[in-house]
Scaffold this active site. Structure first.
Site: not given
Ligand code: F6R
Length: 264
Positions: A141, A134, A65, A136
């Site tokens: 989301e 959450n 992303d 995702h």
């Molecule tokens: C990052 C992404 C998100 C993260 C998720 C967890 O490219 O797509 O889905 O993997 O928000 O983030 P962290 O690892 O910082 O807790």
């Protein structure tokens, strides 16, 4: 799902690196997540590159992303994050490390082009994933369409607040992103989801043991036939059937590799 429970985040990184290495040694395309969780994995891959001749030359990498509205060289763009923390420290060819163009004035077109690019190289073999508190994955989301392709997403308030730690003020967090869709992620041959810390425990339990539901986008992985989830004990702490997952690993047939295929 293969659910591998480790004592420490370092061990999570080691196991994840063992899996990614299988695909890298075959010269296959890898998918990369940003965020704090995969940093240990990237450090371990860098170490293996320096000390064990693990080479990334000639392979493609696709980020999951990208924020909309951050220039590629912005400190918090995922384009830059993945270079600073991983790909520029190994022998990846920079032009083979891809991410959606978050500065395209028509982000929906950038999303379609990205999807096509992934398809044109023959798809992603191993896709590294983190999970949001959450539920995702990527920036899909809650309430995300379960079969969507790469697309524009509005970030959840929870994600804005979780990610505010990376910016000097919460107002600076971009409100939209281009993300691989859940359908795109499901097309990867082997999704590899990592989670550490108690803050992820509810999301992990909902993903593994909850209903398949857009309310927990990560639960879509229940539809995939080769998913590996590597978690530390705190992240595994809400799993009801944890003894079975441990048993499944200890009873794993010797012939079966971490990629689910017979070992050569
Ligand atoms: C990052 C992404 C998100 C993260 C998720 C967890 O490219 O797509 O889905 O993997 O928000 O983030 P962290 O690892 O910082 O807790």
């Amino acid at each position: 799902m293969d659910i591998l429970i480790r004592d420490t985040p370092d061990q999570v990184a080691q196991t994840a690196a063992d899996i990614v290495e299988i695909y890298v040694r075959r010269g296959q395309t890898i998918g990369l997540a940003t965020g704090s969780t995969p940093l240990g994995l990237y450090r371990e891959l860098i170490r293996r590159h320096r000390e064990e001749h693990l080479s990334f030359a000639g392979i493609d990498a696709f980020c999951l992303d990208e924020y909309i509205g951050l220039p590629a060289d912005h400190e918090q763009s995922y384009h830059r994050f993945i270079r600073d923390n991983f790909t520029s420290q190994v022998d990846f060819a920079d032009e083979r490390v891809h991410s959606p163009d978050g500065m395209d004035p028509r982000p929906w077109v950038a999303a379609e082009l990205y999807e096509k690019h992934i398809r044109d190289v023959g798809g992603i073999s191993v896709q590294v994933l983190g999970v949001g508190t959450n539920g995702h994955i990527g920036f899909n989301e809650p309430a995300s369409p379960l079969r969507a392709r790469t697309r524009v997403e509005t970030l959840h308030q929870q994600t804005l607040s979780d990610n505010a730690r990376f910016f000097s003020s919460p107002e600076e967090v971009p409100t939209h992103a281009i993300t691989q869709g859940l359908g795109t992620i499901l097309d990867a041959r082997h999704p590899l989801l990592l989670a550490t810390g108690e803050g992820k425990a509810n999301a992990i339990a909902a993903m593994v043991e909850g209903p398949l539901s857009a309310s927990c986008p990560a639960s879509v992985l229940q539809l995939h036939d080769q998913v590996t989830v590597v978690v530390d004990k705190p992240a595994a702490s809400q799993l009801a059937d944890i003894d079975y997952y441990r048993h499944m690993e200890s009873a794993r047939p010797e012939w079966m590799g971490l990629d689910g295929l017979p070992v050569d």
